[in-house]
Write a protein that holds these residues in place. Structure first.
Motif, PDB file in Angstrom:
ATOM      1  N   PRO A 269      43.554  67.470  -6.101  1.00  0.00           N
ATOM      2  CA  PRO A 269      43.029  66.100  -6.112  1.00  0.00           C
ATOM      3  C   PRO A 269      43.788  65.130  -5.208  1.00  0.00           C
ATOM      4  N   TRP A 270      45.123  65.272  -5.106  1.00  0.00           N
ATOM      5  CA  TRP A 270      45.847  64.313  -4.249  1.00  0.00           C
ATOM      6  C   TRP A 270      45.361  64.411  -2.806  1.00  0.00           C
ATOM      7  N   LEU A 271      44.965  65.601  -2.398  1.00  0.00           N
ATOM      8  CA  LEU A 271      44.551  65.781  -1.007  1.00  0.00           C
ATOM      9  C   LEU A 271      43.190  65.120  -0.748  1.00  0.00           C
ATOM     10  N   THR A 272      42.245  65.374  -1.663  1.00  0.00           N
ATOM     11  CA  THR A 272      40.912  64.793  -1.435  1.00  0.00           C
ATOM     12  C   THR A 272      40.923  63.281  -1.675  1.00  0.00           C
ATOM     13  N   ALA A 273      41.858  62.812  -2.543  1.00  0.00           N
ATOM     14  CA  ALA A 273      41.953  61.359  -2.748  1.00  0.00           C
ATOM     15  C   ALA A 273      42.514  60.688  -1.496  1.00  0.00           C
ATOM     16  N   ALA A 274      43.519  61.338  -0.897  1.00  0.00           N
ATOM     17  CA  ALA A 274      44.139  60.745   0.297  1.00  0.00           C
ATOM     18  C   ALA A 274      43.244  60.890   1.527  1.00  0.00           C
ATOM     19  N   TYR A 275      42.486  61.988   1.562  1.00  0.00           N
ATOM     20  CA  TYR A 275      41.661  62.272   2.747  1.00  0.00           C
ATOM     21  C   TYR A 275      40.236  62.622   2.318  1.00  0.00           C
ATOM     22  N   PRO A 276      39.499  61.648   1.832  1.00  0.00           N
ATOM     23  CA  PRO A 276      38.134  61.969   1.364  1.00  0.00           C
ATOM     24  C   PRO A 276      37.262  62.527   2.486  1.00  0.00           C
ATOM     25  N   GLU A 277      37.708  62.348   3.730  1.00  0.00           N
ATOM     26  CA  GLU A 277      36.901  62.858   4.845  1.00  0.00           C
ATOM     27  C   GLU A 277      36.931  64.385   4.956  1.00  0.00           C
ATOM     28  N   ILE A 278      37.642  65.061   4.059  1.00  0.00           N
ATOM     29  CA  ILE A 278      37.527  66.532   4.077  1.00  0.00           C
ATOM     30  C   ILE A 278      36.388  67.009   3.159  1.00  0.00           C
ATOM     31  N   LEU A 279      35.794  66.100   2.389  1.00  0.00           N
ATOM     32  CA  LEU A 279      34.770  66.519   1.431  1.00  0.00           C
ATOM     33  C   LEU A 279      33.455  66.842   2.143  1.00  0.00           C
ATOM     34  N   PRO A 280      32.792  67.931   1.747  1.00  0.00           N
ATOM     35  CA  PRO A 280      31.534  68.287   2.393  1.00  0.00           C
ATOM     36  C   PRO A 280      30.420  67.287   2.052  1.00  0.00           C
ATOM     37  N   VAL A 281      29.386  67.327   2.862  1.00  0.00           N
ATOM     38  CA  VAL A 281      28.236  66.439   2.688  1.00  0.00           C
ATOM     39  C   VAL A 281      26.978  67.314   2.688  1.00  0.00           C
ATOM     40  N   ASP A 282      26.069  67.044   1.758  1.00  0.00           N
ATOM     41  CA  ASP A 282      24.867  67.896   1.719  1.00  0.00           C
ATOM     42  C   ASP A 282      23.815  67.373   2.703  1.00  0.00           C
ATOM     43  N   ARG A 283      22.668  68.051   2.771  1.00  0.00           N
ATOM     44  CA  ARG A 283      21.692  67.705   3.811  1.00  0.00           C
ATOM     45  C   ARG A 283      21.073  66.327   3.592  1.00  0.00           C
TER      46      ARG A 283
ATOM     47  N   PRO B 292      23.250  68.282  12.693  1.00  0.00           N
ATOM     48  CA  PRO B 292      22.807  69.399  11.838  1.00  0.00           C
ATOM     49  C   PRO B 292      21.410  69.093  11.289  1.00  0.00           C
ATOM     50  N   PRO B 293      20.698  70.086  10.810  1.00  0.00           N
ATOM     51  CA  PRO B 293      19.337  69.834  10.291  1.00  0.00           C
ATOM     52  C   PRO B 293      19.371  69.098   8.958  1.00  0.00           C
ATOM     53  N   ARG B 294      19.713  67.834   9.025  1.00  0.00           N
ATOM     54  CA  ARG B 294      19.776  66.998   7.818  1.00  0.00           C
ATOM     55  C   ARG B 294      18.356  66.707   7.346  1.00  0.00           C
ATOM     56  N   LEU B 295      18.259  66.107   6.166  1.00  0.00           N
ATOM     57  CA  LEU B 295      16.950  65.769   5.607  1.00  0.00           C
ATOM     58  C   LEU B 295      16.115  65.045   6.667  1.00  0.00           C
ATOM     59  N   ALA B 296      14.948  65.601   6.983  1.00  0.00           N
ATOM     60  CA  ALA B 296      14.103  65.028   8.025  1.00  0.00           C
ATOM     61  C   ALA B 296      12.752  64.682   7.409  1.00  0.00           C
ATOM     62  N   ALA B 297      11.941  63.979   8.193  1.00  0.00           N
ATOM     63  CA  ALA B 297      10.644  63.539   7.669  1.00  0.00           C
ATOM     64  C   ALA B 297       9.776  64.739   7.289  1.00  0.00           C
ATOM     65  N   THR B 298       9.904  65.796   8.065  1.00  0.00           N
ATOM     66  CA  THR B 298       9.206  67.043   7.735  1.00  0.00           C
ATOM     67  C   THR B 298      10.034  68.171   8.317  1.00  0.00           C
ATOM     68  N   HIS B 299       9.479  69.382   8.312  1.00  0.00           N
ATOM     69  CA  HIS B 299      10.244  70.568   8.697  1.00  0.00           C
ATOM     70  C   HIS B 299      11.125  70.362   9.932  1.00  0.00           C
ATOM     71  N   PRO B 300      12.445  70.488   9.760  1.00  0.00           N
ATOM     72  CA  PRO B 300      13.310  70.405  10.946  1.00  0.00           C
ATOM     73  C   PRO B 300      13.023  71.555  11.913  1.00  0.00           C
ATOM     74  N   ASN B 301      13.363  71.324  13.155  1.00  0.00           N
ATOM     75  CA  ASN B 301      13.153  72.324  14.213  1.00  0.00           C
ATOM     76  C   ASN B 301      13.716  73.693  13.783  1.00  0.00           C
ATOM     77  N   PRO B 302      12.903  74.756  13.873  1.00  0.00           N
ATOM     78  CA  PRO B 302      13.387  76.069  13.409  1.00  0.00           C
ATOM     79  C   PRO B 302      14.555  76.621  14.232  1.00  0.00           C
ATOM     80  N   GLY B 303      14.573  76.312  15.532  1.00  0.00           N
ATOM     81  CA  GLY B 303      15.698  76.775  16.358  1.00  0.00           C
ATOM     82  C   GLY B 303      16.981  76.100  15.911  1.00  0.00           C
ATOM     83  N   GLN B 304      16.878  74.818  15.603  1.00  0.00           N
ATOM     84  CA  GLN B 304      18.029  74.052  15.112  1.00  0.00           C
ATOM     85  C   GLN B 304      18.480  74.634  13.768  1.00  0.00           C
TER      86      GLN B 304
END
Ligand code: GLA
Length: 658
Positions: A93-107, A208-220
């Motif tokens: 916890p001390w690490l993620t509290a000091a550096y929250p920018e290491i936490l993952p983010v979902d789509r 990255p293929p984040r939440l998009a209005a509709t199907h993100p590009n399949p190659g991406q």
């Protein structure tokens, strides 16, 4: 795997036996009792410190190794080896509290908060800096310790954090893409960005293929899957480099998760990066549960190039992470363990040694249960330890190659299940597993192999849903058949190249000529719809409107009803001494049985089992050792196989030495 290295330990070869050991969850007094019970059970090795970062580094840059010194010394004094974790799986916890920018983010842009485990971005420079500093400190501390026989990098890399959509991931994705495509023109072509006005004019526009209005590009999407697997692999390499530098003679592994629908990591690309392959496997409920276990063990053995591998985790009984967690039945603990051994495992280990009192996994079984050593479970564990000791002669023996193989390809798994397809019901691994079950039911040994395996050495090669077929793979399969090999493939195979671009001129483009068929339109089935075939079997999920383009093609079964009535459903084109067959529907193990029987007969591959044992036992082979594994809940008379014991108990195993 070119030249695997096994554990750094002296003494005669043996099958290792043990578990994840978490002494840091218990008072010191319990440890002495632990090692006593370990000795009783025949434990030879434990994986240590997997989730110990918070205890090892209680504050930034301040290390506390005293307790770990004590634990390792105690194990060593009792003759138990240590597979030492680098402890980086779960940041404190001390690490993620000091550096929250290491936490993952979902789509959808949500932060994955601490509170569980593995809350780190594979591409975070800050995470890497802190984790690698710990790895270095551990390696320096324990480089001379004779108990340490292997390094265990992190834990189940990608179990919870394979797909991270953060800004770090975006930056690293761009670097990966530049490396792959060199120019934006190449990337635009590969991703087909002429479609929907998606053309990129600067690298920084790519995300990255984040939440998009509709199907993100399949190659991406496909490249992001490749990138995400590679990003974890790059992290594995970073830890490995430090370990190599400080302890060149201690082999390095990381536990894979070849099981079920865990598909984010392309383990075919990872296997060469470890000194020996190790795997975690848990039984999944359902009618093919035992077959899935065998399938996973088999694939793991072939990822290891047929060489021995390490079963790092499985369960003695129930797990805690399914909706309903049922205990194993009598005999399953040993049968499941020995199934892994039959497929090349030289170590049988569990999660975990002592069942936790607190925390999310307190209802997960262990070697030493809540009930204590006076329990049926601990007696079964001890019996297994004793049995493995009697099989030590087996240690080091490679798997014996089968005559048939099932090809397993992670990119085809990813690509065939992308959205915006003819059906979203297709399940790549299920189709492969159905073929495997069919082989098991027919009593014919089959290897489950990655693309890098020596395919040409197999008489029969089944490539279920081999969706991505680049030109060089098409050539390789052509050459395989021309040389007398028997290729069998299915619906939705050979459809696209490595960029997910459709091969034109009719499906299955890349394999059309080899198969001697042409399909203009796919005809997937709705839920509940079925396609009866002329051989009495029934298809679901998918059908194809097939035209034959070569008179040498035999129709092995045709559709009986509907639009496709009278049209081919299963075909086989003879090519010299070889052949190329196509199965256009999902037939399931029952429906595949007559088809595979015919194909194996024509290929001259007989059953390894007498008729009365087919469908009941699995026969697996390592050198001079044959394993007869009871797949059923009934006792079986196996005298026909020359075993000393004529009757195999329900879920029992016989090991027959030549
Ligand atoms: C995984 C992890 C272990 C444990 C088990 C439970 O395999 O590696 O730490 O959580 O699952 O089944």
């Amino acid at each position: 795997m070119s030249s695997p290295r096994w554990l750094r330990r002296a003494g005669a070869p043996r099958l290792e036996f043990g578990a994840d050991y978490n002494p840091d969850q218990w008072p010191r007094a319990v440890w002495d009792e632990d090692v006593q019970h370990m000795r009783t059970a025949g434990v030879t090795i434990v994986s240590l410190a997997i989730f110990s970062w918070a205890k090892l580094e209680p504050a930034e840059g301040e290390y506390d190794f005293a307790w770990l010194d004590d634990a390792i010394d105690l194990l060593h004094a009792n003759g138990i080896s240590v597979d030492l974790a680098t402890a980086t799986a779960s940041p404190p916890p001390w690490l993620t509290a000091a550096y929250p920018e290491i936490l993952p983010v979902d789509r959808e842009g949500h932060t994955i908060w601490p509170g569980g485990r593995q809350q780190w971005r594979p591409t975070s420079p800050i995470f890497r800096e802190h984790a690698l500093r710990l790895v270095r400190a551990l390696a320096d501390r324990y480089k001379e310790h004779p108990a340490v026989v292997a390094w265990h990098v992190s834990n189940e890399l990608g179990c919870h954090n394979v797909y991270d959509y953060s800004d770090d991931a975006a930056r690293a994705f761009r670097v990966w893409l530049r490396d792959k495509y060199a120019t934006l023109d190449e990337l635009n072509d590969a991703w087909g960005t002429a479609f929907w006005s998606q053309r990129y004019t600067a690298w920084d526009e790519i995300i990255p293929p984040r939440l998009a209005a509709t199907h993100p590009n399949p190659g991406q999407q496909l490249d992001f899957k490749r990138f995400s697997s590679d990003a974890l692999l790059a992290y594995l390499r970073a830890e490995k480099e430090i370990l190599r530098e400080i302890t060149p003679d201690i082999p390095v592994t990381t536990n894979f998760m070849v099981m079920g629908e865990t598909k984010g990591m392309d383990y075919a690309a990872w296997a060469d990066e470890v000194d020996f392959v190790s795997n975690d496997h848990y039984r999944l409920p359902g009618p093919q549960s035992v077959d899935e276990l065998s399938f996973s063990a088999n694939l793991t053995g072939n990822l290891a190039g047929g060489q021995p591998w390490f079963l790092m985790e499985h369960s003695t009984s129930a797990v805690n992470w399914q909706p309903v967690n049922v205990p194993k039945k009598d005999g399953e603990l040993a049968r499941d363990s020995l199934t892994h051994v039959a497929h090349g495992a030289d170590a049988v280990c569990f999660f975990q040694w002592r069942q936790s009192r607190a925390g999310a996994e307190k209802y997960h079984s262990a070697m030493l249960p809540h009930a204590g050593a006076d329990s049926d479970l601990f007696r079964a564990v001890t019996a297994l330890g004793a049995q493995l000791a009697t099989l030590s002669e087996l240690a080091g023996t490679p798997r014996t190659r089968a005559r048939a193989a099932i090809l397993f390809d992670w990119p085809s798994w990813w690509a065939s299940e992308l959205d915006s397809h003819p059906t979203d019901r297709l399940r790549y691994r299920q189709e492969a597993l159905d073929w495997y079950t069919t082989f098991l039911n027919l009593g014919v040994r089959a290897d489950v192999v990655p693309l890098g395996a020596p395919l040409e050495e197999y008489d029969v090669l089944v490539a279920p849903v081999l969706h991505i077929v680049p030109a060089d793979l098409a050539k390789r399969l052509d050459a395989y058949v021309s040389a007398g090999g028997h290729l069998v493939t299915t619906y939705f195979s050979g459809i696209v190249d490595e960029h997910d671009h459709v091969w034109l001129g009719g499906y299955p483009g890349a394999l059309r000529d080899l198969l001697g068929i042409r399909i203009e339109e796919f005809a997937p089935l709705l839920d509940g719809e079925t396609a009866p075939l002329s051989n009495g079997t029934t298809g679901t999920l998918w059908t194809d409107r097939i035209d034959l383009t070569d008179p040498a093609v035999d129709v092995l079964a045709s559709y009986e009803t509907g639009e496709l009535a009278g049209r081919p459903a299963v075909t086989r084109r003879a090519v010299g001494n070889g052949s190329a067959a196509y199965v256009s529907s999902r037939l399931g193990p029952e429906g595949l049985a007559p088809v595979l029987t015919t194909l194996l007969e024509r290929a001259g591959v007989p059953s390894d089992l007498p008729a009365e044992l087919r469908g009941k036992v699995e026969l697996a082979q390592r050198g001079d050792f044959r394993f007869v594994l009871n797949r059923t809940d009934e006792p079986i008379d196996i005298s026909a196989l020359g075993a000393t014991e004529a009757t195999l108990p329900a879920r029992g195993v016989a090991v027959i030495r030549a």
